[in-house]
Motif scaffolding. Structure first.
Motif, PDB file in Angstrom:
ATOM      1  N   PHE A 136       0.827  -1.202   0.000  1.00 35.22           N
ATOM      2  CA  PHE A 136       0.000   0.000   0.000  1.00 35.22           C
ATOM      3  C   PHE A 136       0.864   1.256   0.000  1.00 35.22           C
ATOM      4  O   PHE A 136       0.443   2.301  -0.478  1.00 35.22           O
ATOM      5  N   GLU A 185       1.554   1.964  -3.532  1.00 38.47           N
ATOM      6  CA  GLU A 185       0.353   2.476  -4.182  1.00 38.47           C
ATOM      7  C   GLU A 185       0.112   3.936  -3.791  1.00 38.47           C
ATOM      8  O   GLU A 185      -0.195   4.772  -4.648  1.00 38.47           O
ATOM      9  N   ILE A 221     -10.222  12.360  -8.960  1.00 33.37           N
ATOM     10  CA  ILE A 221     -11.112  11.844  -7.917  1.00 33.37           C
ATOM     11  C   ILE A 221     -10.825  10.368  -7.652  1.00 33.37           C
ATOM     12  O   ILE A 221     -10.725   9.928  -6.503  1.00 33.37           O
ATOM     13  N   VAL A 222     -10.649   9.593  -8.738  1.00 34.72           N
ATOM     14  CA  VAL A 222     -10.367   8.163  -8.552  1.00 34.72           C
ATOM     15  C   VAL A 222      -9.026   7.979  -7.832  1.00 34.72           C
ATOM     16  O   VAL A 222      -8.912   7.190  -6.882  1.00 34.72           O
ATOM     17  N   MET A 253      -9.533   8.827  -4.159  1.00 29.42           N
ATOM     18  CA  MET A 253     -10.206   7.772  -3.407  1.00 29.42           C
ATOM     19  C   MET A 253      -9.241   6.636  -3.123  1.00 29.42           C
ATOM     20  O   MET A 253      -9.254   6.051  -2.038  1.00 29.42           O
ATOM     21  N   LEU A 254      -8.390   6.323  -4.101  1.00 24.59           N
ATOM     22  CA  LEU A 254      -7.415   5.241  -3.917  1.00 24.59           C
ATOM     23  C   LEU A 254      -6.437   5.570  -2.789  1.00 24.59           C
ATOM     24  O   LEU A 254      -6.274   4.795  -1.859  1.00 24.59           O
ATOM     25  N   SER A 297      -6.008   4.129   0.953  1.00 20.53           N
ATOM     26  CA  SER A 297      -4.806   3.306   1.137  1.00 20.53           C
ATOM     27  C   SER A 297      -3.922   3.829   2.264  1.00 20.53           C
ATOM     28  O   SER A 297      -3.147   3.077   2.847  1.00 20.53           O
ATOM     29  N   LEU A 317      -8.813  -2.121  -4.310  1.00 18.98           N
ATOM     30  CA  LEU A 317      -8.213  -1.538  -5.508  1.00 18.98           C
ATOM     31  C   LEU A 317      -9.070  -1.744  -6.750  1.00 18.98           C
ATOM     32  O   LEU A 317      -9.405  -0.773  -7.426  1.00 18.98           O
ATOM     33  N   ILE A 344     -12.369   0.382  -6.537  1.00 13.67           N
ATOM     34  CA  ILE A 344     -12.246   1.817  -6.800  1.00 13.67           C
ATOM     35  C   ILE A 344     -11.835   2.070  -8.251  1.00 13.67           C
ATOM     36  O   ILE A 344     -12.364   2.964  -8.907  1.00 13.67           O
ATOM     37  N   LEU A 345     -10.923   1.238  -8.776  1.00  7.61           N
ATOM     38  CA  LEU A 345     -10.430   1.472 -10.138  1.00  7.61           C
ATOM     39  C   LEU A 345     -11.516   1.266 -11.191  1.00  7.61           C
ATOM     40  O   LEU A 345     -11.582   1.982 -12.179  1.00  7.61           O
ATOM     41  N   GLY A 373     -15.065   3.336  -9.465  1.00 11.65           N
ATOM     42  CA  GLY A 373     -14.941   4.788  -9.386  1.00 11.65           C
ATOM     43  C   GLY A 373     -15.363   5.483 -10.668  1.00 11.65           C
ATOM     44  O   GLY A 373     -16.301   6.291 -10.664  1.00 11.65           O
TER      45      GLY A 373
END
Lengths: 381, 287
Positions: A130, A133, A178-179, A182-183, A187, B263, B266-267, B270
């Motif tokens: 993580f 990421e 935004i994506v 959120m990730l 994380s 993951l 969301i990927l 999203g």
């Protein structure tokens, strides 16, 4: 400080607050170079027992605060709430500066900084990690923020073509931002999933990613409410009460969701009795609940939400709660009870202060010399 | 605190996040490399046989050329108090009134190590023969491994300008030459032995069966945290020796299950969510 936020008038002198901020920034820069040259041992109070110091705590706090940018983008571009358009540029600029500070702090924090670029090496990348990421998402998201911020400068310098490209693909750019947010916001919580044996049980939970994500939305809205309120007040503009009510209601909704997840998690794990223990962390837990949840919820679910001061103060308390939470997760809640607690060295503190001062300075410069408001600085109300 | 796997179960069940996180724990069954953990090289330390002579600490220093850490009266003895960038193994003493026990510290070389799972640049890796190896050429010095390790093993060279993470290598460079670990080969009492992990478990269990009153009834590391390559027998409860109760699920299991769920959700979810929000807001005339 307030004078920095006033619009630019070429005949006005540079405000007095500029010089102390500049001095603090320069001290921070000098100490940062010193840290890179002599290493972490002589400059910080970190040890094998406290391998992460205050810089990580600041990162963990600044990232949800800078979440103002993605939260407001989501509302403006996707929910199509035009009310928020006045907010988007200040939020994106604040977001960009927040992430810039985080990036610099992370660079100063890693011990083997000359090979920091290994996190981008496809042969080295660990897809299970993580931390990897988070690093990649933050880097990509900073690029997105640069694209979102760029028009403010390009307008000033009258470079039209790239602005049109950016405008045409704004949904793609904002959507990717935004994506990515959120990730990495979630994380950031997932980082602690590998540390169930280290983090205090009241804060450790398998639902940490969900909690961190919800927290980042609340804190992002709070930051937006505070920043806009301050800017409008300093500029003497008429407050858009409807806008503040809407931000306040959104904040209240997500805050309630967060509180429900946190309560359900604590009950599900049978840890409610830990809240009755009179130890330090029990007290801190109550501080976090009262300041970060109960007081702002009280404001946001009363008629106060209709005043511009309501969401402002709710936002202040929410940020205090977020700060307490992130300090516990990354510092206090990881402390080993038998050892002398970690406290940052003066160099760690001054570098942090210097970066903060640099951030304010940059924000002031943008507000003064460029136009972060879409309609020439006039309120939409 | 109850064992980790139980805690996860209760917490997740209480929240109803979803069944996927509840996949049963499989101790000792899966390794990151897909090898049979019983074929890993490991060590067995029997605390009841250790006399605390520190020959292992010295053998480690000689083989790995680490610097002694003088302490004690007059500072003439090598007397490290805990693991450090220069001390990759040492003997510590647990004492409570009349009871005492030695305990040897070093990297446990977990079957499914949290440090390997968390390391962003694969500087830490689980080799197919068992050792958890470190590559300074990849390491960025983030120190996440130091927090993820449930045994507090990785240490940092704080005084160096560009520090490395340091820990026991299980003498990987000796193993490659067909030699045993330096610490185990020098041990004069047989308290520390090295070998194939499966054989060590069999040896430990036969000692337990032969003298059940001599030991607390378990081999620490056979299943703990998904299994470790360095395992312990003791007369003193393992918690007293700094070997915590971690449950039998590997530490990375929850994190990796969570990654597998969050993951992709969301990927893929999203962008779909954003597109539908935008479509609805357009149709309803919000914009």
């Amino acid at each position: 400080m307030a004078a920095l936020l006033k619009p630019f008038k070429s005949d006005k002198p540079i405000p007095a607050s500029f010089y102390p901020l500049l001095l603090l920034t320069l001290i921070g820069v000098g100490l940062s170079i010193y840290r890179l040259v002599v290493g972490l041992g002589p400059t910080t109070n970190m040890t094998d027992h406290y391998p992460w110091g205050v810089w990580i705590s600041i990162d963990l706090f600044l990232i949800p605060v800078a979440g103002a940018a993605f939260t407001i983008s989501l509302i403006t571009y996707f929910f199509g709430r035009q009310h928020y358009e006045a907010v988007i540029r200040p939020a994106v600029v604040a977001g960009f500066l927040g992430y810039a500070i985080v990036g610099i702090l992370l660079f100063l924090d890693i011990g083997r900084w000359p090979q920091f670029y290994n996190i981008f090496n496809p042969q080295f990348i660990n897809l299970h990690s993580f931390l990897e990421e988070v690093s990649l998402c933050i880097t990509l998201y900073t690029v997105i923020l640069i694209l979102e911020v760029a028009p403010i400068f390009l307008e000033k310098w009258n470079v039209r073509v790239p602005i049109e490209w950016i405008h045409r693909s704004i949904y793609l750019i904002a959507g990717a931002g935004i994506v990515l947010s959120m990730l990495h916001q979630s994380s950031l919580g997932s980082l602690f999933l590998l540390m169930p044996h280290k983090l205090h049980p009241l804060w450790w939970s398998p639902a940490l990613p969900l909690m961190f994500l919800l927290q980042s939305i609340v804190a992002g809205l709070a930051t937006a409410a505070i920043a806009v309120n301050l800017i409008w007040r300093v500029r003497g503009l008429k407050m858009d009460r409807e806008l503040f009510r809407r931000i306040g209601q959104a904040m209240g909704l997500v805050l309630a969701l967060y509180a429900a997840v946190k309560l359900g998690d604590t009950m599900g794990a049978g840890e409610l009795d830990m809240l009755l223990m009179p130890d330090t962390l029990g007290v801190i837990a109550w501080l976090e609940i009262i300041l970060g949840v109960l007081i702002p919820a009280g404001i946001l679910y009363s008629r106060l939400v209709g005043h511009s001061a309501g969401p402002f103060w709710a936002g202040v308390f929410i940020l205090i709660g977020t700060l307490i939470n992130r300090l516990v997760v990354s510092w206090i809640g990881l402390a080993e009870p038998t050892l002398t607690p970690y406290f940052p060295s003066w160099i760690e503190i001054m570098i942090t202060v210097g970066l903060g001062a640099g951030g304010f300075l940059a924000y002031g410069v943008v507000v003064r010399y460029f136009n972060p408001f879409p309609e020439g600085g006039r309120s939409r109300a | 605190m109850p064992s980790i796997s139980r805690r996860d179960f209760i917490k997740v069940a209480g929240l109803g996040i979803g069944g996927a996180l509840l996949a049963p724990a499989t101790a000792s069954a899966a390794t990151p490399t897909g090898d049979d953990p019983n074929n890993y090289i490991g060590m067995l330390y029997d605390a009841t046989m250790c006399v605390g002579c520190n020959a292992c600490t010295n053998a480690c220093r000689q083989w790995n050329s680490t610097t002694a850490e003088p302490g004690g009266e007059g500072g003439i003895y090598d007397a490290p108090r805990e693991l450090s960038g220069d001390t990759w193994t040492l003997i510590q003493l647990y004492r409570e009134e009349e009871n005492y026990s030695f305990v040897k510290r070093q990297c446990m070389h977990c079957v499914d190590p949290a440090c390997v799972s968390g390391c962003p640049v694969q500087a830490l890796q689980k080799s197919s023969t068992g050792p958890v190896t470190y590559d300074a050429g990849r390491c960025i010095g983030c120190r996440y491994c130091m927090y993820t390790c449930p045994f507090d093993v990785p240490r940092f060279e704080w005084e160096e300008v560009i520090p490395k993470v340091q820990k026991c290598t299980l003498c990987n460079d000796r193993l490659e030459k067909g030699l045993g670990t330096a610490c185990a080969e020098i041990c004069p009492t047989g308290a520390l032995v090295w070998g194939r992990r499966g054989d060590l478990i069999a040896e430990a269990e036969s000692r337990l069966a032969a003298e059940p009153d001599r030991y607390v009834g378990k081999v620490y590391g056979k299943d703990d945290a998904g299994g470790t390559s360095v395992m312990y027998l003791s007369a003193t409860p393992f918690e007293n020796l700094g070997l915590p109760s971690l449950g039998n699920e590997p530490i990375p299991a929850l994190s990796e299950r969570s990654a597998n769920i969050f993951l992709p959700t969301i990927l893929i979810g999203g962008p779909l969510l954003l597109a539908s929000i935008r479509a609805i807001s357009k149709r309803e005339g919000w914009a």
